[in-house]
Design a protein around this motif. Sequence first.
Motif, PDB file in Angstrom:
ATOM      1  N   SER A   1     -10.706  23.892  -8.874  1.00 53.61           N
ATOM      2  CA  SER A   1     -11.151  24.596  -7.682  1.00 53.61           C
ATOM      3  C   SER A   1     -11.822  25.902  -8.090  1.00 53.61           C
ATOM      4  CB  SER A   1      -9.956  24.883  -6.780  1.00 53.61           C
ATOM      5  OG  SER A   1      -9.109  25.855  -7.383  1.00 53.61           O
TER       6      SER A   1
ATOM      7  N   ASN B   1      -0.247  31.556  -9.859  1.00 52.73           N
ATOM      8  CA  ASN B   1      -1.292  31.670  -8.849  1.00 52.73           C
ATOM      9  C   ASN B   1      -0.925  30.965  -7.551  1.00 52.73           C
ATOM     10  OD1 ASN B   1      -3.166  33.132 -10.482  1.00 52.73           O
ATOM     11  ND2 ASN B   1      -3.647  31.227 -11.566  1.00 52.73           N
TER      12      ASN B   1
ATOM     13  N   HIS C   1     -11.095  28.717  -6.910  1.00 55.33           N
ATOM     14  CA  HIS C   1     -10.037  29.724  -7.024  1.00 55.33           C
ATOM     15  C   HIS C   1      -9.434  29.715  -8.427  1.00 55.33           C
ATOM     16  CE1 HIS C   1     -10.300  28.730  -2.717  1.00 55.33           C
ATOM     17  NE2 HIS C   1      -9.989  29.995  -2.514  1.00 55.33           N
ATOM     18  N   GLN C   2      -9.094  28.519  -8.934  1.00 59.37           N
ATOM     19  CA  GLN C   2      -8.514  28.437 -10.267  1.00 59.37           C
ATOM     20  C   GLN C   2      -9.520  28.854 -11.335  1.00 59.37           C
ATOM     21  OE1 GLN C   2      -5.162  27.694 -10.931  1.00 59.37           O
ATOM     22  NE2 GLN C   2      -5.810  28.556 -12.880  1.00 59.37           N
TER      23      GLN C   2
ATOM     24  N   ARG D   1      -6.493  24.612 -17.128  1.00 52.58           N
ATOM     25  CA  ARG D   1      -5.840  25.681 -16.377  1.00 52.58           C
ATOM     26  C   ARG D   1      -5.285  26.749 -17.315  1.00 52.58           C
ATOM     27  NH1 ARG D   1      -2.419  21.833 -12.112  1.00 52.58           N
ATOM     28  NH2 ARG D   1      -4.168  20.441 -11.653  1.00 52.58           N
TER      29      ARG D   1
ATOM     30  N   SER E   1      -4.334  29.423  -5.470  1.00 56.48           N
ATOM     31  CA  SER E   1      -5.128  28.301  -5.961  1.00 56.48           C
ATOM     32  C   SER E   1      -4.447  26.999  -5.580  1.00 56.48           C
ATOM     33  CB  SER E   1      -5.327  28.372  -7.477  1.00 56.48           C
ATOM     34  OG  SER E   1      -4.259  27.777  -8.179  1.00 56.48           O
TER      35      SER E   1
END
Length: 307
Positions: free
Chosen positions: A3, A280, A5-6, A273, A284
């Motif tokens: 994503s 997170n 976000h990640q 990751r 995320s």
Amino acid sequence: MLSRHQTFWNLYARLVQKPALALIGYQPLARKVADLNAVLTLKAPADLRLTDRTLTHADQTVKVTLCQTGLEPAGGTMLYLHGGAFMIGNLRMYRHLVARLGDAAGQRAYFLHYGLAPEHPYPIALDQATVAYQALCADPDAGPISIAGDSAGGNLVFALLHRICSRDLPRPAAVVALSPLTDMRMTGASLRTNAKSDHLVAPSWARRGKESYRAGHDPADPELSPVLGDFTGAPPCLIHADDTEILLDDARAIADALRAQGVSVEVNISHGRTHVWHLNVGRSPEADASVAEIGQFIQRVTSPKSP
């Protein structure tokens, strides 16, 4: 595919956190920087409730904090042992994750305030974890007990499990380790092969933490390298790691050691990751999904079995 976000948090770890951890050798400053990072980047849930408690066993006491969100759980108790290379880490950095894990598992989740190295070298943190665990075992209201931890805390999780099994203490119902350090001999090839791909942890930081905590003790001691431990009768274990981490081989090695002793082990190796991406959670979808998976695992293995 990660994503956005990640991906952002991966970049933040690589560009900000990893250089800071690798370059700051003065321990008090490293802790202040870690605390500042927690204040700036880690948001506590709006319904977070924190309750400080003291656990006592055999005239020894340790401090813990109950981290809760949502409804009062009724499915047992979790003891969480935090990471930070044995040198950093505190409630401010972990309260949101511990609360979310407890909520997902339906358990009361306790954060253990153990002594940090180099001021408190081995075996102080492990002794404090042992006191906390035995105090919970003696609590008639604790219910099924799970032990969880990340990174250096993952080392303490499996070192504690070795103590429990080798001393024939009451077994926990479930064990969870996130990106654990399990071999103080530093023999895993991923320490070298993943030195660049690891978004957060530099080998120099891992070695500094190891030496700070080990304080001259034999790294082949199973209380320091639980990959060499005794896990007779251990409960089901869940291990999370990422294939870009320098500790990838540590996670694989402890899984192999557990299986060789007849322990049920589930291993989830993700891709791309950051180290302990679970921090997170709430920021995320990858972290949210992993925390949910841990909760489902604990609920499944601690639920009463059908006849």
